[in-house]
Design a protein around this motif. Structure first.
Motif, PDB file in Angstrom:
ATOM      1  N   ASN A 173      -1.521  22.753  16.357  1.00  0.00           N
ATOM      2  CA  ASN A 173      -2.413  23.769  16.917  1.00  0.00           C
ATOM      3  C   ASN A 173      -1.665  24.878  17.636  1.00  0.00           C
ATOM      4  OD1 ASN A 173      -1.633  22.047  19.109  1.00  0.00           O
ATOM      5  ND2 ASN A 173      -3.351  22.834  20.312  1.00  0.00           N
ATOM      6  N   ALA A 174      -0.342  24.846  17.611  1.00  0.00           N
ATOM      7  CA  ALA A 174       0.441  25.847  18.334  1.00  0.00           C
ATOM      8  C   ALA A 174       0.279  27.236  17.711  1.00  0.00           C
ATOM      9  CB  ALA A 174       1.916  25.458  18.358  1.00  0.00           C
ATOM     10  N   LYS A 175       0.256  28.235  18.580  1.00  0.00           N
ATOM     11  CA  LYS A 175       0.250  29.639  18.169  1.00  0.00           C
ATOM     12  C   LYS A 175       1.380  30.333  18.922  1.00  0.00           C
ATOM     13  CE  LYS A 175      -3.704  29.527  15.798  1.00  0.00           C
ATOM     14  NZ  LYS A 175      -3.801  29.828  14.356  1.00  0.00           N
ATOM     15  N   LEU A 176       2.218  31.057  18.191  1.00  0.00           N
ATOM     16  CA  LEU A 176       3.405  31.654  18.796  1.00  0.00           C
ATOM     17  C   LEU A 176       3.421  33.154  18.562  1.00  0.00           C
ATOM     18  CD1 LEU A 176       4.220  28.797  17.109  1.00  0.00           C
ATOM     19  CD2 LEU A 176       6.232  29.063  18.552  1.00  0.00           C
TER      20      LEU A 176
ATOM     21  N   ALA B 225       2.216  29.580  22.803  1.00  0.00           N
ATOM     22  CA  ALA B 225       3.529  29.953  23.333  1.00  0.00           C
ATOM     23  C   ALA B 225       3.662  31.448  23.102  1.00  0.00           C
ATOM     24  CB  ALA B 225       4.649  29.188  22.639  1.00  0.00           C
ATOM     25  N   LEU B 226       3.224  32.212  24.075  1.00  0.00           N
ATOM     26  CA  LEU B 226       3.134  33.668  23.923  1.00  0.00           C
ATOM     27  C   LEU B 226       3.989  34.363  24.969  1.00  0.00           C
ATOM     28  CD1 LEU B 226      -0.749  33.913  23.446  1.00  0.00           C
ATOM     29  CD2 LEU B 226       1.015  33.724  21.671  1.00  0.00           C
ATOM     30  N   GLY B 227       4.553  35.511  24.597  1.00  0.00           N
ATOM     31  CA  GLY B 227       5.325  36.304  25.543  1.00  0.00           C
ATOM     32  C   GLY B 227       6.421  35.485  26.193  1.00  0.00           C
ATOM     33  N   GLY B 228       6.384  35.431  27.527  1.00  0.00           N
ATOM     34  CA  GLY B 228       7.386  34.664  28.260  1.00  0.00           C
ATOM     35  C   GLY B 228       7.394  33.201  27.887  1.00  0.00           C
TER      36      GLY B 228
ATOM     37  N   LEU C 267       7.416  40.290  14.037  1.00  0.00           N
ATOM     38  CA  LEU C 267       6.674  39.630  15.112  1.00  0.00           C
ATOM     39  C   LEU C 267       6.588  40.492  16.358  1.00  0.00           C
ATOM     40  CD1 LEU C 267       7.975  35.957  14.803  1.00  0.00           C
ATOM     41  CD2 LEU C 267       5.726  36.839  14.193  1.00  0.00           C
ATOM     42  N   ILE C 268       7.700  41.113  16.738  1.00  0.00           N
ATOM     43  CA  ILE C 268       7.719  41.906  17.976  1.00  0.00           C
ATOM     44  C   ILE C 268       6.891  43.176  17.821  1.00  0.00           C
ATOM     45  CG2 ILE C 268       9.186  43.255  19.539  1.00  0.00           C
ATOM     46  CD1 ILE C 268      11.399  41.140  19.004  1.00  0.00           C
ATOM     47  N   LEU C 269       7.025  43.879  16.705  1.00  0.00           N
ATOM     48  CA  LEU C 269       6.365  45.178  16.542  1.00  0.00           C
ATOM     49  C   LEU C 269       4.872  45.036  16.226  1.00  0.00           C
ATOM     50  CD1 LEU C 269       9.093  47.137  14.542  1.00  0.00           C
ATOM     51  CD2 LEU C 269       8.843  46.852  17.008  1.00  0.00           C
ATOM     52  N   SER C 270       4.488  43.961  15.563  1.00  0.00           N
ATOM     53  CA  SER C 270       3.071  43.763  15.253  1.00  0.00           C
ATOM     54  C   SER C 270       2.330  43.071  16.392  1.00  0.00           C
ATOM     55  CB  SER C 270       2.917  42.922  13.980  1.00  0.00           C
ATOM     56  OG  SER C 270       3.299  41.574  14.210  1.00  0.00           O
TER      57      SER C 270
ATOM     58  N   LYS D  56       1.638  40.089  16.544  1.00  0.00           N
ATOM     59  CA  LYS D  56       0.714  39.087  16.020  1.00  0.00           C
ATOM     60  C   LYS D  56       1.148  37.672  16.401  1.00  0.00           C
ATOM     61  CE  LYS D  56       2.917  38.744  11.429  1.00  0.00           C
ATOM     62  NZ  LYS D  56       2.712  38.952   9.976  1.00  0.00           N
ATOM     63  N   MET D  57       0.178  36.781  16.442  1.00  0.00           N
ATOM     64  CA  MET D  57       0.445  35.362  16.643  1.00  0.00           C
ATOM     65  C   MET D  57       0.573  34.693  15.286  1.00  0.00           C
ATOM     66  SD  MET D  57      -1.978  34.049  19.775  1.00  0.00           S
ATOM     67  CE  MET D  57      -3.506  34.658  19.047  1.00  0.00           C
TER      68      MET D  57
END
Length: 256
Positions: A128-131, A109-112, A162-165, A167-168
């Motif tokens: 297994n989710a990565k956000l 679940a990345l970006g949009g 989260l926003i500035l790095s 990273k997931m």
């Protein structure tokens, strides 16, 4: 209504909306956003439906992000319109829907995609989710409400991290900071989400609608407009051009 990029299933009082673009890890393009908008309008009007589950097809991805190829050459005006229209017809629509929407986050679940999950009223995730919100790696910022909804869910500090790095984070960490409500095995995710939807569907639909509206009023501000304008302005900047080019060329960006 017939859809190309989504599947809508109904069972009793519960509807499940499945984003079905497995070839692109269910990435959001304009057609998918419009189809989702139409589906949620239909489900809100359907008096038999009391709760809605939103998930992605397959086992790898909820939504891997926006379809970057679609807007890679946009300028400020087009980018602002992209963000404003998407917010209006989908993300804000979900957040303000009179029926609860539960995101079953099955994988990336990345970006949009994360922004879509955050627009939902409740989030369950698979192990297994990565956000994450990787927009700054493209010289951009989240444009579908990420800078506004994330701090409300996890607080300003975690949101900035989260926003500035870019990273997931894994699902369990997302639960620890309040980004998702619960984490289950991939095999159990949908059944557990349906259990919650069933529980909700037994309650007063009018009471639920009023409760959603009241909770949303606790978080009103003007930050969305600032996000939209900043998102658009960045499309004229060299960082965005380098970031998007690097993504499309599958290399690391070199920001000047």
């Amino acid at each position: 209504m017939n859809y190309q990029n989504i599947i809508v299933e109904a069972e009793g009082k519960i509807a499940t909306v499945i984003i079905n673009r497995p070839q692109s890890l269910n990435a959001l393009n304009s057609q998918t956003i419009q189809e989702l908008s139409d589906a949620f309008s239909e489900l809100e009007a359907d008096k038999n439906i009391r709760a809605i589950i939103l998930t992605g097809s397959g086992e790898k991805s909820f939504v891997a992000g926006a379809d970057i190829k679609e807007f890679s050459d946009f300028g400020t005006a087009a980018a602002e319109e992209l963000a404003r229209k998407g917010q209006s017809i989908l993300f804000d629509k979900i957040e303000n829907l009179s029926k609860p929407v539960i995101a079953a986050v099955n994988g990336f679940a990345l970006g949009g995609g994360l922004e879509l999950a955050m627009a939902c009223h409740i989030r369950y995730a698979s192990e297994n989710a990565k956000l994450g919100l990787p927009e700054v790696t493209l010289g951009l910022i989240p444009g579908y409400g990420g800078t506004q909804r994330l701090p409300k869910l996890v607080g300003k500090g975690f949101a900035n991290e989260l926003i500035l790095s870019a990273k997931m984070i894994p699902a369990q960490r997302a639960k620890e900071i309040g980004l998702v409500n619960e984490v289950f095995s991939l095999e159990d995710l949908l059944s557990k989400t349906k259990e919650l939807a069933t529980l909700i569907s037994q309650n007063s639909p009018l009471g639920i609608a009023k409760a959603i509206a009241a909770v949303n009023l606790a978080y009103t501000n003007k930050g969305f407009e600032t996000e939209i304008k900043s998102f658009g302005e960045l499309f004229e900047m060299e960082d965005k051009k380098e970031g998007v080019a690097a993504f499309l060329e599958k290399r690391k960006p070199s920001f000047k």
